[in-house]
Design an enzyme around this catalytic site. Structure first.
Site, PDB file in Angstrom:
ATOM      1  N   ARG A  15       1.116  -0.548  25.489  1.00  0.00           N
ATOM      2  CA  ARG A  15       1.759  -1.708  24.645  1.00  0.00           C
ATOM      3  C   ARG A  15       3.141  -1.253  23.998  1.00  0.00           C
ATOM      4  NH1 ARG A  15      -1.522  -3.316  19.537  1.00  0.00           N
ATOM      5  NH2 ARG A  15      -0.368  -2.228  18.590  1.00  0.00           N
TER       6      ARG A  15
ATOM      7  N   ASP B  96      -1.274  -8.310  15.565  1.00  0.00           N
ATOM      8  CA  ASP B  96      -0.971  -6.862  15.164  1.00  0.00           C
ATOM      9  C   ASP B  96      -0.227  -6.377  13.940  1.00  0.00           C
ATOM     10  OD1 ASP B  96      -2.093  -5.918  17.844  1.00  0.00           O
ATOM     11  OD2 ASP B  96      -0.344  -6.435  18.631  1.00  0.00           O
TER      12      ASP B  96
ATOM     13  N   HIS C 218      -7.361 -10.043  15.817  1.00  0.00           N
ATOM     14  CA  HIS C 218      -6.409  -9.795  14.883  1.00  0.00           C
ATOM     15  C   HIS C 218      -4.913 -10.150  15.497  1.00  0.00           C
ATOM     16  CE1 HIS C 218      -6.337  -6.682  17.998  1.00  0.00           C
ATOM     17  NE2 HIS C 218      -5.007  -6.298  17.540  1.00  0.00           N
TER      18      HIS C 218
ATOM     19  N   HIS D 286      -5.128 -12.106  18.844  1.00  0.00           N
ATOM     20  CA  HIS D 286      -6.029 -12.021  19.742  1.00  0.00           C
ATOM     21  C   HIS D 286      -7.031 -10.966  19.767  1.00  0.00           C
ATOM     22  CE1 HIS D 286      -2.907  -8.712  18.945  1.00  0.00           C
ATOM     23  NE2 HIS D 286      -3.538  -7.911  19.786  1.00  0.00           N
TER      24      HIS D 286
END
Ligand code: SIN
Length: 310
Positions: A283, A118, A116, A266
């Site tokens: 993150r 983000d 995907h 990613h």
């Protein structure tokens, strides 16, 4: 203050490419401290060229992680659907069992995802994401990124022309088909993020054409019959993640990955579920622009608000 004067700080950086098309390791910089403007510019240039850059041995805490990110843009809330850390709202916990993000009334467990980019269900998906590894398995739990600019360039000319006129529907939805709790499914349903994006976007900084096909969120292609849309998406997803467009990163405690979310997808790993190893990462994502297609048309919102800085 940065330990080195501006020009020396930039010169101290060493950018070591990791594959032909994507990924570079950056050495010679301490991310726990404010960076000299020259170092920020050098890291940004490496990010734009290599799409994902990696740093080793950076023992960042949450405050330092956020401070590092702020030198490159405005952080978003940790996660627009699942919330963030209660003290540092910019921080999103990426834990093996995804247990530590604060969304009131929702069990703090959510599933692992496949390839995907983000939050492309939002009108303005994050420009970049910065992930740091704290508890890292001794082996396994790697992450892979793919370069969607190179993926676009490696399509045939007729296919590139065909895609440039098309737009896709990106939606945040429960992909777990009853495997998660009812509260989880209800929370995702109520969060309602959906946008129409061009299938080929122009990168706002490099001007490159990007095959913008986030597999986790892109549900259909506007104007195509359902079977046409399904078949074309399958072809594009398979193409987008060809091994030669990708890099695979082996994490260590203190590793940091910084990726251009406008030009990559990613894959978060699942293999650690076949082990007892723990994995705790954090993150921060940076606010992005509204994508623009080759014809200059911007993406359009269908549901949900644009992402704003926290
Ligand atoms: C993410 O999807 O942002 C996290 C990737 C990872 O956990 O490796």
């Amino acid at each position: 203050m940065s330990a080195l004067p501006d020009r020396d700080a930039a010169a101290a950086l060493r950018v070591r490419p990791m594959s032909i098309h994507i990924g570079a390791e950056i050495e010679g910089v301490d991310l726990t401290r404010p960076l000299a403007p020259g170092a920020v510019a050098a890291i940004r240039a490496a990010l734009l060229e290599w799409k994902v850059v990696f740093f080793r041995g950076q023992a960042l805490d949450h405050a330092q992680h956020v401070a590092f990110a702020r030198q490159f843009g405005d952080p978003t809330p940790g996660h627009v659907v699942f919330g963030g850390d209660s003290v540092y709202p910019e921080i999103y916990s990426v834990a093996k069992h995804r247990v530590a993000n604060s969304v009131v009334g929702v069990p703090h467990v959510r599933p692992w995802t496949g390839w995907h980019t983000d939050i492309t269900a939002a009108l303005n998906p994050p420009a970049a994401s910065i992930l740091r590894g704290v508890t890292v398995p001794p082996y396994g739990g790697d992450t892979l990124w793919t370069n969607l600019v190179v993926a676009y360039r490696n399509l045939s000319a007729p296919m590139r022309r065909f895609l440039e006129d098309l737009r896709g529907i990106h939606r945040f939805e429960d992909q777990q088909e009853g495997r998660m709790s009812r509260e989880y499914a209800e929370h995702v349903r109520r969060s309602r993020f959906e946008s129409e994006h061009p299938l080929v976007r122009i990168h706002p900084e490099t001007g490159e054409k990007v095959l913008f096909v986030s597999p986790g969120f892109l549900k259909s292609i506007v104007g195509l019959a359902p079977r046409e849309s399904e078949a074309l998406l399958e072809l594009l997803w398979e193409h987008a993640v060809r091994p030669e467009f990708t890099v695979r990163f082996r994490w260590e405690p203190g590793s940091v990955a910084f990726w251009d979310n406008r030009a990559t997808a990613h894959l978060a790993p699942r293999d650690i579920f076949d082990s007892d190893f723990e994995r705790q990462f954090y993150r921060v994502t940076l606010v992005g622009d509204v994508p623009r297609g080759v014809d200059g048309r911007e993406s359009t919102p269908i549901d949900g608000d644009p992402i704003v800085p926290v």
